[in-house]
Scaffold this active site. Sequence first.
Site, PDB file in Angstrom:
ATOM      1  N   GLY A   1     -24.295  -7.011 -17.462  1.00 15.30           N
ATOM      2  CA  GLY A   1     -25.646  -7.569 -17.548  1.00 15.30           C
ATOM      3  C   GLY A   1     -26.023  -8.343 -16.309  1.00 15.30           C
ATOM      4  CG  ASN A   2     -29.780  -8.650 -15.051  1.00 15.89           C
ATOM      5  OD1 ASN A   2     -30.611  -9.468 -15.407  1.00 15.89           O
ATOM      6  ND2 ASN A   2     -29.904  -7.350 -15.302  1.00 15.89           N
ATOM      7  NE  ARG A   3     -25.562 -15.799 -12.594  1.00 17.87           N
ATOM      8  CZ  ARG A   3     -24.676 -16.484 -13.319  1.00 17.87           C
ATOM      9  NH1 ARG A   3     -25.049 -17.113 -14.417  1.00 17.87           N
ATOM     10  NH2 ARG A   3     -23.420 -16.539 -12.929  1.00 17.87           N
TER      11      ARG A   3
END
Length: 225
Positions: free
Chosen positions: A33-35
Site C-alpha cells: 500500500g501507500n500513505r
Amino acid sequence: LARGAAEPDLTGRHVVVSAGGTREPLDPVRFLGNRSSGKQGYALARTAAARGARVTLIAANTGMPDPAGVDVVQVGTAVQLREAVLKAAPDADAVVMAAAVADFRPAAYASGKIKKKDGQEPDPIVLVRNPDILAEISADRARAGQVVVGFAAETDDVLANGRTKLRRKGCDLLVVNEVGERKTFGAEENEAVVLGADGSETTVPYGPKEALAETVWDLVVRRLG
Ligand code: CTP
Ligand code: CA
C-alpha cells in the site's frame, strides 16, 4: 479571480474524482500500500458538489464517511480503480485523478496466508506493472472537451519532474506536490503548483486542501469554457 463561497459554476457538469491509495494484495491478510489518506480527493469531491456538480467519487481504502450528495464507488486495487474510472468517464466533463495508484502489484496472489518455513529465507516478492489509468484516459478522451487532471507527488526537482510528467501523461492539468516523511500525506494542509498543458503555472500557497481543490475547479471551469 474573486469568487463567492459556492458559486454554482459546475451546475450541469459531471465530475469524476479518484481518492485514496490502492492496496495490492499478496495473500488474504497482506497488501502493498501507500500513505495516501484520501483527504485531498474528498476535498475535491465536496467542493465540486458545493459548486453544483454531479460527483462520482472513486474511493480506494480511505476509511472516511461518504461526503453528502456524492456518488461513492469503493475500490481496493489499481485494476478495480481503473474499471471504476473507465465506467464513470464516458459522460464526465472532468476526471481528476487524486488517488495514489500503485505502480506495481504482486505477480501472484496466494489464496492462503503465506507462512514462515523453518530455517528458510523468504521467497522474493515478484512485481508486475499496473495499468496507467491517467495516461489511458488522457490518450482516449471519453468525451469531447473533457478536462483531465493528474496529481504528482515528487520528492526532488519538483517542477522539472512535473513538466516532464505532464507531457508524458498527456493530461490538461497536473497538480504537483512536494512530499516527504511529514509533508502532504495525511496532513490537513497542502501546498502545490498546478501546471497546465498550455504552459500555465498556478502556485497555491500552503493552506487547507479545500483551497487547493477550489483552485483546481477554477482551472477546470476555465477550460470547460
Ligand atoms: N496514476 C495512474 N495510474 C497509475 C499510476 C499513477 O492513473 N498506474 C496517476 C495518479 O493518480 C496521479 C498521476 O498518475 O494522478 C501521477 O502519479 P505519479 O505516481 O506521480 O506518476 P507515475 O507516472 O506513476 O510516475 P512515478 O514513477 O514518479 O511514480
Ligand atoms: Ca507512481
